[in-house]
Each structure stands twice: as C-alpha cells, then as structure tokens.
Design an enzyme around this catalytic site. Structure first.
Site, mmCIF file in Angstrom:
data_model
loop_
_atom_site.group_PDB
_atom_site.id
_atom_site.type_symbol
_atom_site.label_atom_id
_atom_site.label_comp_id
_atom_site.label_asym_id
_atom_site.label_seq_id
_atom_site.Cartn_x
_atom_site.Cartn_y
_atom_site.Cartn_z
ATOM 1 N N LYS A 88 0.816 -1.212 0.000
ATOM 2 C CA LYS A 88 0.000 0.000 0.000
ATOM 3 C C LYS A 88 0.853 1.267 0.000
ATOM 4 O O LYS A 88 0.407 2.321 -0.466
ATOM 5 C CB LYS A 88 -0.937 0.011 1.207
ATOM 6 C CG LYS A 88 -2.003 -1.075 1.215
ATOM 7 C CD LYS A 88 -2.819 -1.022 2.508
ATOM 8 C CE LYS A 88 -4.018 -1.960 2.496
ATOM 9 N NZ LYS A 88 -3.661 -3.379 2.487
ATOM 10 N N GLU A 293 2.312 4.934 9.037
ATOM 11 C CA GLU A 293 1.886 5.267 10.398
ATOM 12 C C GLU A 293 3.106 5.743 11.168
ATOM 13 O O GLU A 293 4.176 5.130 11.083
ATOM 14 C CB GLU A 293 1.264 4.028 11.051
ATOM 15 C CG GLU A 293 0.025 3.544 10.297
ATOM 16 C CD GLU A 293 -0.330 2.092 10.580
ATOM 17 O OE1 GLU A 293 0.299 1.487 11.483
ATOM 18 O OE2 GLU A 293 -1.215 1.558 9.881
ATOM 19 N N THR A 337 3.403 -2.603 8.712
ATOM 20 C CA THR A 337 3.436 -4.059 8.686
ATOM 21 C C THR A 337 2.763 -4.556 7.412
ATOM 22 O O THR A 337 2.012 -3.830 6.751
ATOM 23 C CB THR A 337 2.701 -4.665 9.890
ATOM 24 O OG1 THR A 337 1.327 -4.239 9.843
ATOM 25 C CG2 THR A 337 3.323 -4.223 11.200
ATOM 26 N N GLY A 338 3.033 -5.805 7.072
ATOM 27 C CA GLY A 338 2.374 -6.422 5.930
ATOM 28 C C GLY A 338 2.312 -7.925 6.102
ATOM 29 O O GLY A 338 3.270 -8.532 6.593
ATOM 30 N N SER A 339 1.201 -8.524 5.701
ATOM 31 C CA SER A 339 1.036 -9.976 5.818
ATOM 32 C C SER A 339 0.230 -10.499 4.642
ATOM 33 O O SER A 339 -0.689 -9.836 4.156
ATOM 34 C CB SER A 339 0.309 -10.349 7.113
ATOM 35 O OG SER A 339 1.021 -9.935 8.255
#
Length: 386
Positions: A88, A293, A337-339
């Site tokens: 993103k 963020e 974060t990313g998952s």
C-alpha cells in the site's frame, strides 16, 4: 533468555537526542541481530528470514534459513518475499506522484475521476480518505462476489458508508484499491504497468514486482501459513493495489532510504514521497499519514505494540483530524506491517537518526514479534551512539 530487554532498550531510546542522528554500529551488532532473529524464527517456526539495516547510508544484511523447505535454497538479499500491506505504501507513492505531476488532486472526490460514481456515496469522500482508511467504513476485504472490474465498479456504486468520511478509521483494502485504480487511470496506464514500468524503475528497484518474471521465479520464496501449510498469493481483484508486491530485502531497503531522503530521485518523486509522510489524523499516539503510520520519536515499545496490534486492522476507531495537516517530520518512527497467508513483513525508519530496518519472512507470524525485533535492533544502534 529474554533477547528483547524492552526496559533496557527503552532507556537507550529515551536518552537519544532526536536531532543527533549519528547512530553508530556497535561491535556486537552482528551477534545481536543473529541471536534475536534466530530466536524469533525458532519461536514461530519460520523457515527463512531476511533482515536489512541502513545506518547513515551504510547497509547491513542478515540472511537466515531457507526460502523453501522443499528445495533447501538459502535466503539471501535477493530472495523475493510477498510484502502484503506494505504494498500500500507504493500505492500512495504513485498517487502522490500523480498529484506532483498534475494528474490528480488528493483533495478531490473519487467521483471527479470515475463518472460512474457521481451522485453516489463515494462522491462525499476524497482520495485522502481512501489513503488514510477514513472513507466511511469499507470492509477489510472485498466481498467474495467481486470477481472482475465490472462487478468492482458496481460494488463501489452501491457501497453505503457506516459513518461520515473523515470521522473514524477502518483499515480496509477496497478503499486503497480504489485509489490505485484512479491513480493509474489518470496516468493513462494499468496499475501493474504504473508500478512495474514507471514507479519501481524511478525508485531504482530492479527486483520488486507485482508479477514475478520467469527469470526471477527461482528467487521467489515459498510462503507458509501459521499452520505451516505452503501458501502463495492467488490472483484477486485489487490484489495488486492492496497487497500484491513482492520484493527483496535489498530493494526494500533502498525504498526505505528513498523515504528518508537518502536516494537521488527526480523532483516530482521526492515531492511525492514527502507527501506520503504528511499526517492527517490522530489515532491515539499514532499519526495516520498516507498509509504510513508514525509516532513521535523517541517512542516506547508498548506504544508501537499497541499501534501495530490486530485491533488496529480489525476495529473501527475514532480519529482526530489534524488541521492543518502535520507537515512531514524528521524525529518520528515511521512504520508499516504487511502480511499475506504465507508471509510476514515489517519496515520501520527514523529519518532524524538516519536508521531503518526491513524484516521479511516466509511465514505469517504475529506483528508483535516483528515490532519487538525491530525495536531491539534499532535500539542497539542508538545505544551504540552514546
């Protein structure tokens, strides 16, 4: 053995002067990173992990385990991992670039660019709302019934907000996906082409992909779910825009440095990256930028853990609009974060200290462990400067 020592690390961070960015590399850094990373891998049964650091423009790479349990191929700085929602950040960089080049305005409504949305609920939102999870309460994922672009547009036409735009934050893939659709359209490109042919090359990212080329497939790690089942991304509507990027620790570290102003980029791209660090909403101690963020620095570990907890992605939270918006800051911890089902990733950087970290793993494991690991390592860099 508790490798994280949160109270000790917090003391080190609180003693650090935000203006003094002369972070140094402690003599035991390699041993610290290896011990801490191996502990996380062991606790969560992670097959492979790539950790990359930038300290005053110097790079440090640490590679552990295997890219695939079946092949036994070792992880290295070129191994490709799925980034999940870190994708993103490229989406909003593209949107900000489109703005910097006069193709759109983030303060405009989506209906300004998609005539089919005129007179619909989305006419009462802005592209900024799409980029800050404040559009009015989109679900985390698109409905299973959406399989093509026609169905996607019908979904957006008939979508009904749960609250007025700009009043609450609900983390969502459909809204950021819509932003990507609009940005690419205004650049007269497909979204995939806009990233792979325009943005990635402009950032100097040679091993970052939406669709992994045939000659890079051997570097594409096998992911594993929390139950250790092999998993990789499947094609889906808005996957590219919301969570579809694959990258290496080497490339992603370059992107981190670009975000800290350490890369030579053309003026519109520099402006775009800076724009993504503008703060628009306050959510507790966290400032919501364009997807990124951020937190005032120094920051307590518990603050980061709270800000990256699952409730931030699963619950609707009240926000306080920042009027005027907060200009990009230097003394801040910026993270994402990313998952995906089979991968877990985390990036964090502190511009004033000129330090940043990339953590990529081929397993989906808790955000808490990623944040603690990054906090320990970056804390050690600050400790070494005093």
């Amino acid at each position: 053995m508790n490798l994280f020592k949160p109270h000790h690390l917090l003391s080190a961070l609180l003693l650090a002067s935000p203006a003094a960015w002369a972070a140094t590399v402690p003599d035991n850094l390699d041993n610290l990173v290896e011990a801490a990373s191996q502990a996380v891998m062991q606790e969560h049964a992670i097959p492979g992990m790539a950790v990359a650091l930038t300290v005053n423009g110097q790079h440090h790479y640490y590679d552990f385990g295997v890219a695939s349990r079946d092949s036994g191929q070792a992880v290295d700085r070129d191994t490709l991992f799925e980034l999940g929602s870190i994708s993103k950040t490229f989406n909003v960089t593209l949107a900000a670039y489109a703005q910097a080049t006069g193709k759109l305005k983030l303060t405009d409504s989506p209906a300004s660019y998609l005539p089919e949305l005129r007179g619909r609920a989305l006419e009462n939102t802005t592209l900024l709302n799409l980029a800050t999870h404040t559009a009015g309460g989109f679900p985390l994922q698109l409905p299973d019934s959406v399989h093509d672009n026609g169905q996607l547009m019908r979904y957006f036409k008939h979508w009904t907000p749960s609250y007025p735009a700009g009043t609450r934050r609900t983390y969502a893939n459909p809204s950021i996906g819509l932003l990507g659709v609009i940005s690419a359209r205004q650049l007269d490109m497909s979204y995939r082409s806009a990233l792979q042919d325009l943005l990635f090359p402009a950032l100097g990212l040679n091993n970052t992909h939406l669709q992994v080329p045939a000659n890079w497939q051997r570097m594409y790690a096998q992911g594993y779910t929390r139950d250790n089942v092999p998993a990789r991304l499947s094609p889906a509507v808005l996957a590219d825009e919301a969570y579809g990027v694959k990258s290496s620790s080497d490339d992603l570290l370059r992107f981190v440095e670009a975000n800290m102003g350490l890369e030579k980029l053309d003026t519109p791209l520099k402006q775009a990256i800076a724009a993504t660090h503008t703060g628009y909403y306050q959510v507790g101690p966290m400032t919501q930028d364009l997807i990124w963020e951020q937190y005032p620095y120094p920051v307590a570990l518990q603050t980061l853990l709270d800000g990256n907890a699952s409730r931030m992605a699963l619950e609707t939270l009240d926000v306080t609009p920042l009027q005027p918006p907060l200009a990009p800051q230097q003394a801040v911890w910026i993270n994402k974060t990313g998952s995906t089902n089979g991968f877990g990733s985390y990036v964090a950087f502190v511009p004033s200290q000129r330090i940043g970290i990339v953590i990529l793993a081929n397993k989906n494991y808790p955000n808490e462990a990623r944040v603690k690991l990054a906090y320990q390592i970056l804390g050690a860099l600050n400790e070494g400067s005093h």
